[in-house]
Write an enzyme that holds these catalytic residues in place. Structure first.
Site, PDB file in Angstrom:
ATOM      1  CG  ASP A  44      -2.249   0.736   0.955  1.00 33.52           C
ATOM      2  OD1 ASP A  44      -2.203   1.933   0.596  1.00 33.52           O
ATOM      3  OD2 ASP A  44      -3.314   0.115   1.095  1.00 33.52           O
ATOM      4  CG  ASP A  69       2.530   5.731  -6.301  1.00 35.08           C
ATOM      5  OD1 ASP A  69       1.554   5.114  -6.790  1.00 35.08           O
ATOM      6  OD2 ASP A  69       2.732   6.944  -6.499  1.00 35.08           O
ATOM      7  CG  ASN A  96      -8.279  -4.544  -2.346  1.00 40.73           C
ATOM      8  OD1 ASN A  96      -9.511  -4.518  -2.447  1.00 40.73           O
ATOM      9  ND2 ASN A  96      -7.624  -3.787  -1.464  1.00 40.73           N
ATOM     10  CE1 TYR A 177     -13.601   1.908  -8.504  1.00 39.87           C
ATOM     11  CE2 TYR A 177     -15.839   1.452  -9.238  1.00 39.87           C
ATOM     12  CZ  TYR A 177     -14.781   1.200  -8.369  1.00 39.87           C
ATOM     13  OH  TYR A 177     -14.908   0.238  -7.390  1.00 39.87           O
TER      14      TYR A 177
HETATM   15  N1  LIG Z   1     -16.191   0.499  -1.485  1.00 37.77           N
HETATM   16  C1  LIG Z   1     -17.049  -0.048  -2.334  1.00 37.77           C
HETATM   17  O1  LIG Z   1     -18.280   0.166  -2.284  1.00 37.77           O
HETATM   18  C2  LIG Z   1     -16.547  -0.972  -3.408  1.00 37.77           C
HETATM   19  C3  LIG Z   1     -17.479  -1.568  -4.254  1.00 37.77           C
HETATM   20  C4  LIG Z   1     -17.029  -2.389  -5.269  1.00 37.77           C
HETATM   21  C5  LIG Z   1     -15.676  -2.615  -5.412  1.00 37.77           C
HETATM   22  N2  LIG Z   1     -14.781  -2.029  -4.576  1.00 37.77           N
HETATM   23  C6  LIG Z   1     -13.371  -2.283  -4.800  1.00 37.77           C
HETATM   24  O2  LIG Z   1     -12.761  -2.787  -3.622  1.00 37.77           O
HETATM   25  C7  LIG Z   1     -11.382  -2.427  -3.615  1.00 37.77           C
HETATM   26  C8  LIG Z   1     -11.019  -1.786  -2.283  1.00 37.77           C
HETATM   27  O3  LIG Z   1     -11.789  -0.615  -2.119  1.00 37.77           O
HETATM   28  P1  LIG Z   1     -12.017   0.061  -0.695  1.00 37.77           P
HETATM   29  O4  LIG Z   1     -13.429   0.404  -0.618  1.00 37.77           O
HETATM   30  O5  LIG Z   1     -11.384  -0.771   0.366  1.00 37.77           O
HETATM   31  O6  LIG Z   1     -11.198   1.421  -0.885  1.00 37.77           O
HETATM   32  P2  LIG Z   1     -10.085   2.056   0.076  1.00 37.77           P
HETATM   33  O7  LIG Z   1      -9.835   3.422  -0.495  1.00 37.77           O
HETATM   34  O8  LIG Z   1     -10.455   1.905   1.493  1.00 37.77           O
HETATM   35  O9  LIG Z   1      -8.817   1.136  -0.213  1.00 37.77           O
HETATM   36  C9  LIG Z   1      -8.019   1.264  -1.368  1.00 37.77           C
HETATM   37  C10 LIG Z   1      -6.585   1.073  -0.940  1.00 37.77           C
HETATM   38  O10 LIG Z   1      -5.759   1.176  -2.114  1.00 37.77           O
HETATM   39  C11 LIG Z   1      -4.641   1.960  -1.791  1.00 37.77           C
HETATM   40  N3  LIG Z   1      -4.106   2.633  -2.976  1.00 37.77           N
HETATM   41  C12 LIG Z   1      -4.743   3.525  -3.774  1.00 37.77           C
HETATM   42  N4  LIG Z   1      -3.907   3.983  -4.707  1.00 37.77           N
HETATM   43  C13 LIG Z   1      -2.707   3.365  -4.493  1.00 37.77           C
HETATM   44  C14 LIG Z   1      -1.448   3.455  -5.119  1.00 37.77           C
HETATM   45  N5  LIG Z   1      -1.209   4.282  -6.151  1.00 37.77           N
HETATM   46  N6  LIG Z   1      -0.440   2.691  -4.646  1.00 37.77           N
HETATM   47  C15 LIG Z   1      -0.638   1.866  -3.583  1.00 37.77           C
HETATM   48  N7  LIG Z   1      -1.815   1.752  -2.951  1.00 37.77           N
HETATM   49  C16 LIG Z   1      -2.843   2.503  -3.397  1.00 37.77           C
HETATM   50  C17 LIG Z   1      -5.153   2.990  -0.795  1.00 37.77           C
HETATM   51  O11 LIG Z   1      -4.081   3.555  -0.033  1.00 37.77           O
HETATM   52  C18 LIG Z   1      -6.116   2.166   0.035  1.00 37.77           C
HETATM   53  O12 LIG Z   1      -5.489   1.576   1.163  1.00 37.77           O
HETATM   54  C19 LIG Z   1     -11.169  -1.512  -4.814  1.00 37.77           C
HETATM   55  O13 LIG Z   1     -10.651  -2.254  -5.893  1.00 37.77           O
HETATM   56  C20 LIG Z   1     -12.565  -1.032  -5.120  1.00 37.77           C
HETATM   57  O14 LIG Z   1     -12.708  -0.640  -6.461  1.00 37.77           O
HETATM   58  C21 LIG Z   1     -15.191  -1.218  -3.568  1.00 37.77           C
END
Ligand SMILES: NC(=O)c1ccc[n+]([C@@H]2O[C@H](COP(=O)([O-])OP(=O)(O)OC[C@H]3O[C@@H](n4cnc5c(N)ncnc54)[C@H](O)[C@@H]3O)[C@@H](O)[C@H]2O)c1
Length: 265
Positions: A44, A69, A96, A177
């Site tokens: 992360d 990153d 993820n 997205y």
């Molecule tokens: N939240 C929802 O309703 C939902 C619904 C469907 C799918 N998703 C998917 O689930 C997954 C997780 O989402 P979430 O809700 O936990 O979001 P979140 O923002 O809590 O987690 C995303 C994580 O990715 C990390 N990240 C982002 N850009 C980065 C980069 N450039 N380098 C390294 N790390 C990076 C962030 O620091 C964060 O910890 C995603 O793929 C999202 O598309 C979420």
């Protein structure tokens, strides 16, 4: 004699890499894999160390924090060597990490006319290109272990947004997205046939997760969902355990909708 379901689900002795491991869903993924016995590398760009320490303590497994990153190709590729050096193997990769609807970016969760190409490109880099790079970099390690790649997509990689829900709210649903998640689902199928039979590749498409969205939005979302609620992070644990383990040994190239039936009617 066939193995028991407990044996099939066990991840003891396996090593996993979870991108975005410190995020909301990422934490649940790390916990699930660690609870089943896997060692976990948390990748992360923020809080990787704290997450890795928490998981190690809670589940008594070895963990590795990688502050990366994922829009940096060199740093992303280097994950493979770091995992090999620490764990000597990799059995599971969960892609993820993503820019999500609530990410605070310019030209992102705004009306279509205001969405910017710069942010589109950034999102494609993290949501899609990083999954390609990591799958490529980790393929040699994964294929030595009958590995499993799990790509976290979204209902919005499968379906268009219903804008009626967004009226009067500050919530957005960026084109990038949707395109990145649709791309990730097709990358899943492409990788599945390319990396078979040594590596299985599947996707999970979660529905919208309850995170204090405006009531009008949440009410409409729930009304459109057969299970009559939004998702919770915990709802994803079963699909992760299934796809990461030998319980799904004969499954590849699939996309599991964990959406409370949202896409079923
Ligand atoms: N939240 C929802 O309703 C939902 C619904 C469907 C799918 N998703 C998917 O689930 C997954 C997780 O989402 P979430 O809700 O936990 O979001 P979140 O923002 O809590 O987690 C995303 C994580 O990715 C990390 N990240 C982002 N850009 C980065 C980069 N450039 N380098 C390294 N790390 C990076 C962030 O620091 C964060 O910890 C995603 O793929 C999202 O598309 C979420």
């Amino acid at each position: 004699m066939s193995r028991s379901i407990k044996e099939l689900m066990s991840l003891t002795g396996r090593a996993a890499v979870v991108t975005g491991g410190a995020g909301h869903v990422g934490r649940e993924i790390c916990d699930t894999l660690a609870e089943l016995g896997a060692t976990v590398a948390v990748v992360d760009r923020q809080d990787a160390k704290a997450c890795a320490e928490r998981v190690a303590k809670a589940f008594k497994v070895e963990t590795l924090a990688l502050d990366v990153d994922l829009s940096d190709e060199t740093a992303t590729r280097a994950v493979a060597a770091q995992v090999q050096a620490r764990f000597g193997r990799c059995d599971i990769l969960v892609n993820n990490a993503a820019f999500v609807g609530t990410s605070n970016l310019t030209g992102w969760a705004v009306p279509f006319a205001e969405q910017s190409v710069a942010t589109w490109r950034q999102a494609i880099e993290v949501n899609l290109t990083a999954a390609f790079v990591l799958s490529q970099a980790l393929a040699p390690l994964l294929s030595a272990q009958a590995g499993s790649i799990i790509n976290i997509a979204s209902i919005y990689g499968n379906l268009g947004p219903d804008w009626r829900r967004y009226e009067g709210t500050a919530l957005g649903n960026p084109a990038a997205y949707a395109a990145s998640k649709g791309g990730l689902i097709q990358l899943t199928r492409w990788l599945a046939t390319t990396l078979a039979p040594r590596i299985r590749v599947n996707a999970i498409s979660p529905g919208g997760i309850e995170r204090g969205q405006p009531k009008a939005f949440a009410d409409q979302y729930v009304a459109q969902t057969p299970m009559q609620r939004m998702a919770r992070e915990e709802d994803l644990k079963g699909a992760i355990a299934f796809l990461a383990s030998d319980a799904s040994a004969y499954m590849t190239g699939q996309n599991i909708m964990v959406d409370g039936g949202y896409s079923a009617w």
